[in-house]
Design a protein around this motif. Structure first.
Motif, PDB file in Angstrom:
ATOM      1  N   UNK A  25       0.838  -1.209   0.000  1.00 48.82           N
ATOM      2  CA  UNK A  25       0.000   0.000   0.000  1.00 48.82           C
ATOM      3  C   UNK A  25       0.880   1.271   0.000  1.00 48.82           C
ATOM      4  N   UNK A  26       2.002   1.244   0.796  1.00 48.21           N
ATOM      5  CA  UNK A  26       2.862   2.427   0.836  1.00 48.21           C
ATOM      6  C   UNK A  26       3.786   2.453  -0.364  1.00 48.21           C
ATOM      7  N   UNK A  27       3.947   3.606  -0.932  1.00 48.48           N
ATOM      8  CA  UNK A  27       4.853   3.746  -2.066  1.00 48.48           C
ATOM      9  C   UNK A  27       6.253   4.100  -1.586  1.00 48.48           C
ATOM     10  N   UNK A  28       6.314   4.847  -0.482  1.00 49.14           N
ATOM     11  CA  UNK A  28       7.606   5.433  -0.106  1.00 49.14           C
ATOM     12  C   UNK A  28       7.449   6.142   1.233  1.00 49.14           C
ATOM     13  N   UNK A  29       8.576   6.539   1.817  1.00 47.77           N
ATOM     14  CA  UNK A  29       8.529   7.476   2.942  1.00 47.77           C
ATOM     15  C   UNK A  29       8.447   8.867   2.320  1.00 47.77           C
ATOM     16  N   UNK A  30       7.417   9.594   2.654  1.00 47.10           N
ATOM     17  CA  UNK A  30       7.274  10.960   2.131  1.00 47.10           C
ATOM     18  C   UNK A  30       8.160  11.919   2.944  1.00 47.10           C
ATOM     19  N   UNK A  31       8.009  11.861   4.269  1.00 48.01           N
ATOM     20  CA  UNK A  31       8.885  12.703   5.083  1.00 48.01           C
ATOM     21  C   UNK A  31       8.979  12.215   6.519  1.00 48.01           C
ATOM     22  N   UNK A  32      10.007  12.710   7.193  1.00 44.79           N
ATOM     23  CA  UNK A  32      10.168  12.539   8.644  1.00 44.79           C
ATOM     24  C   UNK A  32       9.968  13.930   9.233  1.00 44.79           C
ATOM     25  N   UNK A  33       9.036  14.043  10.165  1.00 48.81           N
ATOM     26  CA  UNK A  33       8.760  15.334  10.807  1.00 48.81           C
ATOM     27  C   UNK A  33       9.578  15.475  12.081  1.00 48.81           C
ATOM     28  N   UNK A  34      10.301  16.580  12.209  1.00 50.71           N
ATOM     29  CA  UNK A  34      11.170  16.825  13.370  1.00 50.71           C
ATOM     30  C   UNK A  34      10.641  18.048  14.129  1.00 50.71           C
ATOM     31  N   UNK A  35      10.346  17.857  15.401  1.00 51.56           N
ATOM     32  CA  UNK A  35       9.878  18.973  16.230  1.00 51.56           C
ATOM     33  C   UNK A  35      11.073  19.804  16.682  1.00 51.56           C
ATOM     34  N   UNK A  36      10.973  21.120  16.497  1.00 50.88           N
ATOM     35  CA  UNK A  36      12.073  21.979  16.941  1.00 50.88           C
ATOM     36  C   UNK A  36      11.540  23.278  17.554  1.00 50.88           C
ATOM     37  N   UNK A  37      12.377  23.879  18.368  1.00 47.90           N
ATOM     38  CA  UNK A  37      11.968  25.114  19.041  1.00 47.90           C
ATOM     39  C   UNK A  37      12.261  26.337  18.184  1.00 47.90           C
ATOM     40  N   UNK A  38      13.287  26.237  17.363  1.00 45.63           N
ATOM     41  CA  UNK A  38      13.702  27.387  16.551  1.00 45.63           C
ATOM     42  C   UNK A  38      13.899  26.918  15.109  1.00 45.63           C
ATOM     43  N   UNK A  39      12.916  27.188  14.272  1.00 43.39           N
ATOM     44  CA  UNK A  39      12.924  26.684  12.895  1.00 43.39           C
ATOM     45  C   UNK A  39      14.158  27.144  12.115  1.00 43.39           C
ATOM     46  N   UNK A  40      14.479  28.437  12.221  1.00 45.96           N
ATOM     47  CA  UNK A  40      15.607  28.960  11.436  1.00 45.96           C
ATOM     48  C   UNK A  40      16.923  28.300  11.846  1.00 45.96           C
ATOM     49  N   UNK A  41      17.077  28.083  13.143  1.00 42.77           N
ATOM     50  CA  UNK A  41      18.305  27.444  13.638  1.00 42.77           C
ATOM     51  C   UNK A  41      18.423  26.020  13.092  1.00 42.77           C
ATOM     52  N   UNK A  42      17.309  25.281  13.086  1.00 42.70           N
ATOM     53  CA  UNK A  42      17.346  23.884  12.626  1.00 42.70           C
ATOM     54  C   UNK A  42      17.461  23.801  11.100  1.00 42.70           C
ATOM     55  N   UNK A  43      16.911  24.763  10.372  1.00 45.97           N
ATOM     56  CA  UNK A  43      17.106  24.796   8.917  1.00 45.97           C
ATOM     57  C   UNK A  43      18.602  24.924   8.634  1.00 45.97           C
ATOM     58  N   UNK A  44      19.233  25.804   9.365  1.00 40.60           N
ATOM     59  CA  UNK A  44      20.667  26.028   9.168  1.00 40.60           C
ATOM     60  C   UNK A  44      21.439  24.749   9.483  1.00 40.60           C
ATOM     61  N   UNK A  45      21.085  24.085  10.568  1.00 42.64           N
ATOM     62  CA  UNK A  45      21.777  22.852  10.990  1.00 42.64           C
ATOM     63  C   UNK A  45      21.619  21.744   9.949  1.00 42.64           C
ATOM     64  N   UNK A  46      20.372  21.484   9.517  1.00 39.71           N
ATOM     65  CA  UNK A  46      20.123  20.392   8.564  1.00 39.71           C
ATOM     66  C   UNK A  46      20.695  20.714   7.184  1.00 39.71           C
ATOM     67  N   UNK A  47      20.627  21.961   6.771  1.00 32.91           N
ATOM     68  CA  UNK A  47      21.177  22.354   5.461  1.00 32.91           C
ATOM     69  C   UNK A  47      22.683  22.146   5.440  1.00 32.91           C
TER      70      UNK A  47
END
Ligand code: MC0
Length: 141
Positions: A1-23
């Protein structure tokens, strides 16, 4: 039934900080940003790969308030993996099929998700402690 993993959702307190970290760490690029009032989140999608049926992403989630699902999660468990989202061809069909197996659906009908998708959540207690999201990606032109 599943085609794929679409995404993993990560809870964070500071979006901009975590964007910088993951990028920086994984050399991923932000392909979409959105505020989803209904879900109580400000979020960013970082592209990992493309596959049959759609892409896969890391989704960074900052709560809009303390009493939202992600706000409560952060207070209880801290930052980290919040949910896993499976890409399905038809979200209503997947909800019906999975609901028949006795898994509680947290949504009676699909809701609006990232990048024009249709989404529905399954209760984590019925899926081994993993908050699970079903995603029907928006149709590509
Ligand atoms: C709560 N629990 C979790 C969990 N959140 N377990 C695993 N992963 C999570 N993320 C556990 C709690 O620890 C608790 O277990 C039990 O579930 C009930 O939690 P609660 O804290 O008493 O109850 P609530 O009111 O926080 O509700 C939890 C629930 C809720 C999962 C039902 O957060 C919900 O409906 N979530 C679906 C919507 C959502 O998460 N939206 C945000 C992402 P114990 O053992 O302590 O009793 S929106 C999104 O991602 C969109 C933008 C998109 O992808 O496009």
């Amino acid at each position: 039934m599943f085609m794929r993993i679409d995404h993993i959702g990560i809870a964070c307190r500071d979006l901009e900080e975590k964007i910088e970290l993951f990028s920086r760490t994984f050399e991923l690029t932000v392909v979409a940003r959105e505020v989803n009032e209904e879900q109580g989140v400000k979020e960013a999608m970082l592209h990992i790969a493309d596959g049959e049926g759609g892409g896969s992403y890391i989704q960074l989630l900052e709560p809009l308030s303390d009493d939202s699902p992600v706000g409560k999660f952060l207070a209880k468990r801290g930052e980290g993996v919040h949910h896993v989202a499976f890409g399905v061809p038809d979200v209503e069909e997947a909800m019906a099929t999975i609901g028949e197996k006795g898994v509680r659906l947290l949504d009676e009908r699909p809701r609006h998700g990232s990048m024009g998708s249709q989404i529905a959540f399954l209760h984590p207690k019925d899926v081994g402690g993993m908050l699970t999201e079903l995603v029907q990606a928006a149709k590509q032109d």
